[in-house]
Design a protein around this motif. Structure first.
Motif, PDB file in Angstrom:
ATOM      1  N   PRO A   3       6.180 -13.297  11.261  1.00 50.35           N
ATOM      2  CA  PRO A   3       4.625 -14.121  11.136  1.00 50.35           C
ATOM      3  C   PRO A   3       4.071 -12.693  10.777  1.00 50.35           C
ATOM      4  O   PRO A   3       3.088 -12.822  10.198  1.00 50.35           O
ATOM      5  N   ARG A   4       4.569 -11.565  11.635  1.00 52.37           N
ATOM      6  CA  ARG A   4       3.509 -10.814  11.386  1.00 52.37           C
ATOM      7  C   ARG A   4       4.001  -9.849   9.887  1.00 52.37           C
ATOM      8  O   ARG A   4       3.640  -9.676   8.807  1.00 52.37           O
ATOM      9  N   THR A   5       5.692 -10.278   9.579  1.00 54.74           N
ATOM     10  CA  THR A   5       5.958  -9.861   8.458  1.00 54.74           C
ATOM     11  C   THR A   5       5.463 -10.902   6.765  1.00 54.74           C
ATOM     12  O   THR A   5       5.488 -10.495   6.041  1.00 54.74           O
ATOM     13  N   ARG A   6       5.038 -12.109   6.978  1.00 59.29           N
ATOM     14  CA  ARG A   6       4.882 -13.331   6.576  1.00 59.29           C
ATOM     15  C   ARG A   6       2.875 -12.842   6.269  1.00 59.29           C
ATOM     16  O   ARG A   6       2.650 -12.815   4.463  1.00 59.29           O
ATOM     17  N   ARG A   7       2.408 -12.144   6.900  1.00 60.98           N
ATOM     18  CA  ARG A   7       0.671 -11.246   6.812  1.00 60.98           C
ATOM     19  C   ARG A   7       1.017 -10.308   6.219  1.00 60.98           C
ATOM     20  O   ARG A   7      -0.048 -10.258   5.236  1.00 60.98           O
ATOM     21  N   PHE A   8       2.075  -9.690   6.138  1.00 58.21           N
ATOM     22  CA  PHE A   8       2.529  -8.140   5.524  1.00 58.21           C
ATOM     23  C   PHE A   8       2.472  -8.599   4.175  1.00 58.21           C
ATOM     24  O   PHE A   8       1.640  -7.725   3.466  1.00 58.21           O
ATOM     25  N   ILE A   9       3.298  -9.360   4.284  1.00 59.33           N
ATOM     26  CA  ILE A   9       4.244  -9.563   2.173  1.00 59.33           C
ATOM     27  C   ILE A   9       1.955 -10.270   1.816  1.00 59.33           C
ATOM     28  O   ILE A   9       1.608  -9.955   0.804  1.00 59.33           O
ATOM     29  N   ALA A  10       2.066 -11.518   2.015  1.00 57.97           N
ATOM     30  CA  ALA A  10      -0.078 -11.907   2.233  1.00 57.97           C
ATOM     31  C   ALA A  10      -0.664 -10.795   1.693  1.00 57.97           C
ATOM     32  O   ALA A  10      -1.256 -10.842   0.722  1.00 57.97           O
ATOM     33  N   ALA A  11      -0.716 -10.276   2.441  1.00 56.41           N
ATOM     34  CA  ALA A  11      -1.686  -8.799   2.293  1.00 56.41           C
ATOM     35  C   ALA A  11      -1.579  -8.165   1.835  1.00 56.41           C
ATOM     36  O   ALA A  11      -2.413  -7.835   0.604  1.00 56.41           O
ATOM     37  N   ALA A  12      -0.572  -7.378   0.926  1.00 55.60           N
ATOM     38  CA  ALA A  12      -0.172  -6.534  -0.363  1.00 55.60           C
ATOM     39  C   ALA A  12       0.075  -7.972  -1.114  1.00 55.60           C
ATOM     40  O   ALA A  12      -0.606  -7.767  -2.399  1.00 55.60           O
ATOM     41  N   GLY A  13       0.347  -8.592  -1.153  1.00 61.67           N
ATOM     42  CA  GLY A  13       0.114  -9.526  -2.490  1.00 61.67           C
ATOM     43  C   GLY A  13      -1.886  -9.832  -2.527  1.00 61.67           C
ATOM     44  O   GLY A  13      -1.543 -10.044  -4.368  1.00 61.67           O
ATOM     45  N   ALA A  14      -2.147 -10.305  -1.554  1.00 55.44           N
ATOM     46  CA  ALA A  14      -3.345 -10.365  -2.508  1.00 55.44           C
ATOM     47  C   ALA A  14      -4.579  -9.467  -3.426  1.00 55.44           C
ATOM     48  O   ALA A  14      -4.960  -9.137  -3.105  1.00 55.44           O
ATOM     49  N   LEU A  15      -4.452  -8.232  -1.943  1.00 58.86           N
ATOM     50  CA  LEU A  15      -4.689  -6.777  -2.624  1.00 58.86           C
ATOM     51  C   LEU A  15      -4.328  -7.283  -3.956  1.00 58.86           C
ATOM     52  O   LEU A  15      -4.978  -6.446  -4.860  1.00 58.86           O
ATOM     53  N   ALA A  16      -2.808  -6.826  -4.449  1.00 62.33           N
ATOM     54  CA  ALA A  16      -2.607  -6.827  -5.162  1.00 62.33           C
ATOM     55  C   ALA A  16      -3.468  -7.377  -7.056  1.00 62.33           C
ATOM     56  O   ALA A  16      -3.364  -7.529  -8.102  1.00 62.33           O
ATOM     57  N   PHE A  17      -3.069  -8.769  -6.152  1.00 67.00           N
ATOM     58  CA  PHE A  17      -3.847  -9.774  -7.178  1.00 67.00           C
ATOM     59  C   PHE A  17      -5.606  -9.867  -7.208  1.00 67.00           C
ATOM     60  O   PHE A  17      -5.884  -9.856  -8.153  1.00 67.00           O
ATOM     61  N   LEU A  18      -6.273  -9.460  -5.794  1.00 66.78           N
ATOM     62  CA  LEU A  18      -7.557  -8.804  -6.234  1.00 66.78           C
ATOM     63  C   LEU A  18      -7.737  -7.566  -7.028  1.00 66.78           C
ATOM     64  O   LEU A  18      -8.807  -7.821  -7.678  1.00 66.78           O
ATOM     65  N   ALA A  19      -6.554  -6.799  -7.142  1.00 73.26           N
ATOM     66  CA  ALA A  19      -7.039  -5.468  -7.995  1.00 73.26           C
ATOM     67  C   ALA A  19      -7.047  -6.029  -9.460  1.00 73.26           C
ATOM     68  O   ALA A  19      -7.429  -5.553 -10.649  1.00 73.26           O
ATOM     69  N   ALA A  20      -5.651  -6.505  -9.813  1.00 74.87           N
ATOM     70  CA  ALA A  20      -5.429  -7.518 -10.936  1.00 74.87           C
ATOM     71  C   ALA A  20      -6.886  -8.241 -11.634  1.00 74.87           C
ATOM     72  O   ALA A  20      -7.390  -8.375 -12.874  1.00 74.87           O
TER      73      ALA A  20
END
Length: 66
Positions: A3-20
């Motif tokens: 679950p920690r890995t999933r949340r980290f990947i989701a957080a990184a993906g969300a930040l990348a998406f929001l920047a774009a």
């Protein structure tokens, strides 16, 4: 995957998406005609619409629980 890995990947993906997303909204907003009402409508919809694509990512990060 834990679950920690999933949340980290989701957080990184969300930040990348929001920047774009912010970059795209600003680029589109610059091309709109000069009208207060068009700006209000466009930025109002854009301010709400960013969350819709993130729902599946958040659901995946939590392991598909409801």
């Amino acid at each position: 995957m834990g679950p920690r890995t999933r949340r980290f990947i989701a957080a990184a993906g969300a930040l990348a998406f929001l920047a774009a997303y912010v970059w795209a909204v600003i680029a589109i907003g610059d091309r709109l005609p000069d009208s207060m009402w068009i700006d209000l409508l466009f930025y109002g919809v854009a301010g709400i619409a960013w969350g819709v694509p993130l729902f599946p990512l958040i659901s995946w990060a939590e392991g598909g629980k409801k």
